[in-house]
Design a protein around this motif. Structure first.
Motif, PDB file in Angstrom:
ATOM      1  N   PHE A 104      27.222  47.012  13.168  1.00  0.00           N
ATOM      2  CA  PHE A 104      27.512  47.516  14.504  1.00  0.00           C
ATOM      3  C   PHE A 104      26.432  48.486  14.920  1.00  0.00           C
ATOM      4  N   GLU A 105      26.392  48.767  16.250  1.00  0.00           N
ATOM      5  CA  GLU A 105      25.374  49.635  16.813  1.00  0.00           C
ATOM      6  C   GLU A 105      25.936  50.411  17.994  1.00  0.00           C
ATOM      7  N   LEU A 106      25.237  51.468  18.356  1.00  0.00           N
ATOM      8  CA  LEU A 106      25.533  52.216  19.565  1.00  0.00           C
ATOM      9  C   LEU A 106      24.229  52.331  20.339  1.00  0.00           C
ATOM     10  N   PRO A 107      24.112  51.664  21.493  1.00  0.00           N
ATOM     11  CA  PRO A 107      22.829  51.659  22.212  1.00  0.00           C
ATOM     12  C   PRO A 107      22.381  53.056  22.607  1.00  0.00           C
ATOM     13  N   ALA A 108      21.078  53.275  22.542  1.00  0.00           N
ATOM     14  CA  ALA A 108      20.494  54.536  22.984  1.00  0.00           C
ATOM     15  C   ALA A 108      20.505  54.621  24.500  1.00  0.00           C
ATOM     16  N   PRO A 157      26.919  57.876  24.413  1.00  0.00           N
ATOM     17  CA  PRO A 157      27.231  58.942  23.457  1.00  0.00           C
ATOM     18  C   PRO A 157      26.202  59.059  22.339  1.00  0.00           C
ATOM     19  N   ALA A 158      25.263  58.101  22.266  1.00  0.00           N
ATOM     20  CA  ALA A 158      24.153  58.263  21.324  1.00  0.00           C
ATOM     21  C   ALA A 158      23.213  59.367  21.774  1.00  0.00           C
ATOM     22  N   ARG A 159      23.242  59.688  23.079  1.00  0.00           N
ATOM     23  CA  ARG A 159      22.399  60.748  23.619  1.00  0.00           C
ATOM     24  C   ARG A 159      23.085  62.106  23.543  1.00  0.00           C
TER      25      ARG A 159
END
Length: 220
Positions: free
Chosen positions: A205-209, A27-29
Motif C-alpha cells: 500500500f501507499e499514500l500519495p505525496a 496527509p503525507a504532507r
C-alpha cells in the motif's frame, strides 16, 4: 480490498478513480491534512482528475479572472468507485454542482463564505456523498463531492470494492471537480475522529505525496 487494517496500521483502500489524478491535501504532507480535525477530516485526501499534461482543465482567461463551468474540467462526470467492500450507510444526493474557482478573486470570495457552509451541515460541506461502513461498527469511508443526480447506490446496499457508486462532481465545499476520501470512527460528524488511510498497490500500500500524479489503469 476489504479495507480492514492491521491493529497498528492504516485502513487500506482501493483508489476511487481510474486514469490519472493528482493528490491534494495529502496527509503525507501534513496532519491534519485539510488544516482541521472538523468532521473527521484529519487524514482526508483529495484526488483531482488530470490530462496527460497534468491539467485539470485547459487554462483560459476565466481561470485567471473568474469562475469556470464544472463541465470544462477533465474529471467532471468521471466514474467514482467504492474504495472498499461494505454496506452503504449514507447516500446523499441533490446538492448542485457549482461553478469552479481557480482564480484568486473567485477563491477569496469563496473562502469568505466558508463559515456559512459549515453551519449548514454535512451536505453543504461534503456535497453529494456516499459513506460505506467496512464493518457493523465501522470504520466508515466517506466519498464526497459527487455530481448531482449521479449517486447510484442506496442505504443498506452491499457494495463491492471498485463498484461504481457515482460520478465526480463539484458539489459541496469544492473549488473544482474532485473526489474527497476520508475514514472515520463514526458518522456522528461533530464527534467523529479521522483514521489514517492508504491505498492498495501490487507491492502493498501507499499514500500519495502532495501534488503527486497517480495513474491507475481501468479495471477489465
Amino acid at each position: 480490498m476489504d479495507g480492514v487494517p492491521p491493529s497498528d496500521g492504516p485502513v487500506v483502500l482501493d483508489y476511487p478513480l481510474a486514469g490519472s489524478f493528482r493528490a491534494r491535501n495529502s496527509p503525507a504532507r501534513r496532519v491534519p491534512s485539510h488544516g482541521t480535525h472538523l468532521m473527521g477530516t484529519t487524514y482526508a485526501i483529495d484526488f483531482i482528475p488530470v490530462d496527460a499534461r497534468g491539467r485539470s482543465a485547459p487554462w483560459r482567461w476565466r481561470a485567471a479572472l473568474s469562475t469556470e463551468p464544472p463541465e470544462d474540467f477533465i474529471g467532471f462526470g468521471a466514474s467514482v468507485l467504492s474504495p472498499s467492500a461494505g454496506t452503504v450507510v449514507i447516500a446523499h444526493d441533490g446538492e448542485h454542482d457549482h461553478e469552479a474557482r481557480r482564480s484568486q478573486p473567485a477563491l477569496l470570495a469563496y473562502l469568505a463564505a466558508q463559515p456559512r457552509r459549515i453551519a449548514a451541515g454535512p451536505g453543504a460541506i461534503a456535497g453529494n456523498h456516499v459513506v460505506v461502513a467496512l464493518g457493523e461498527g465501522g470504520p466508515f469511508v466517506l466519498v464526497a463531492h459527487l455530481r448531482k443526480g449521479s449517486v447510484g447506490v442506496a442505504v443498506g446496499e452491499q457494495v463491492a470494492a471498485a463498484q461504481p457508486i457515482g460520478e465526480c462532481g463539484n458539489s459541496g465545499n469544492s473549488t473544482q471537480p474532485h473526489v474527497h476520501v476520508q475514514v472515520t470512527d463514526s458518522i456522528d460528524w461533530p464527534r467523529s475522529r479521522g483514521i489514517p488511510l492508504a491505498f492498495a498497490t501490487a507491492q502493498g500500500f501507499e499514500l500519495p505525496a502532495e501534488s503527486e500524479i497517480v495513474r491507475v489503469p481501468p479495471r477489465p
